[in-house]
Design a protein around this motif. Sequence first.
Motif: not given
Lengths: 273, 272
Positions: A109, B177, A111-113, A160, A117, B171-174, A156-157, A85
């Motif tokens: 990334g 997701q 959004e996933f976290r 985060l 928005r 990127l952290g997608a579960g 993108q990377t 992580r």
Amino acid sequence: MQVSAPALALERITVTFVSPVGASATARFTAVKDATLMVRPGEFVSVVGPTGCGKSTLLNIAAGLLEPSAGEVRVFGERLAGLNRNAGYLFQTEALLPWRTALGNVTAGLEFRGVARAEAGRRAEAWLQRVGLRGHGHRYPHQLSGGMRKRVALAQTLILDPQIILMDEPFSALDIQTRQLMENELLELWSVDRKSVVFITHDLEEAISLSDRVVVFSAGPASHPIGEFEIDLPRPRDVAEIRLSPRFVELHTKIWQAMKQEVLKGYEQQKSQ
Amino acid sequence: MNSRKASRFLRLWQVLILAGVFVFWQVATDPELLPPIYFDNPNKAAFFFGQPLEVLARVWVWFSSGSIYGHLWVTLLETVLAFVIGTASGLGVGLWLALSPTAAALLDPYIKAMNAMPRVILAPIFGVWFGLGMASKVALGVTLVFFIVFFNVYQGVREVSHTVLANARMLGAGERQLLRHVYIPSATSWVFASLHNSVGLAFVGAVVGEYLGSSEGVGYLILQAEGTFDINSVFAGILVLTAFALVLDWLVTLAERRLMVWQPRSGETERI
């Protein structure tokens, strides 16, 4: 977290792939054997070696995408289980989500976290600007050039804020000019808040011009590190100019001597396959 | 020649071919224009093959009197229902099986068998189970559509790029997701590739179902006409069905263009 702990420690890693051949037999292939690699916080380490020497495998281990057959991965002193992580991964091949716009890819990334928005969008816009893609946020990956796609992937990377950045020959598909531009931009972005970087490449010049330390891997199978070289070139560097400095040439000659045998070995193996 | 001119030219020829076919058809079936070549009676050709003018007149009467709208509505509703239900269930089952290898391995022979079975033969059974109303036609259409969509989704999910997947993970997608942001979008593009086929098959299901037993629908009209040797009405029915199949296909193309903007089209350039 211990202060002295390395950001990333790969300890005596062995990776053996097993694939079934026929009904009962299995083929074994040991990509990496007994490989140890330490990366200090804030250090930029390049791993070089002939093609097919298991460099990418090692990176996947560091990312937690792959489990080692033997050995241990430690991240800031703690044993890694599952995905890393703390790491961001820049892939060699196309990794953007093709159904999302450039902006959508950069926000993914966040959004996933669970970042809201609007907030994600605002931060992504700022990052697109930092990588020189202002006003291109609405485009889809196929509408961007190879270099632009790499920039999106970088944003993108990095958005985060990973403590460790893993890069797998990220610029190998780019033409030489774009590549040097991207390398300089990478150094600039990195120098702002020095994260630990593991940079995989087969290009020795790229490795030297970017890194604090270069680790040479032997040809596969059972690839392992065979030499480490501190790169004491001054920073900030310009990757195009630094290649002409005498110290660079000296380092290049030294490392190339160590690498040469392995490159030839790798080449012979590929030919005989 | 610029491209617009070229496409107009092409369009012109396409219309000319259609007109040519109709003219040939009319001339060859007219009892007086040509001496009888094959049939002993000059009216036989028209009896067996119909006549385009008669066919068009029949279509005109259907639409002007309004007698066809009820039938058309039934057939189209059956088609749309079969299409929607078949696509949704194909998508759902395809995603499920692609993401759980155990279930896929377990059900594999049954899926292969069901796909191999000529499913049109189920129509009489559906007639018994669901009656002669719309439900049996929809059921037949669903069995046809389901497998096309199912196989495409299954394929689509399995062919998701490993790099894209690994990237989304990093990127952290579960799991959820990944499903929502990677698997479903990827499968959708495959579903769209199959939608043209499945719309056509939903239509086939509806019409064949009607043809085998019903009291309304365009398939029923055709069956009735055939029973009285009214070849002109049979052709008129076929003509109407074809036209509406084309309209449905065009609607799918429109939807595809809107939803698949992210997909590269060959030779695409930006207009400034």
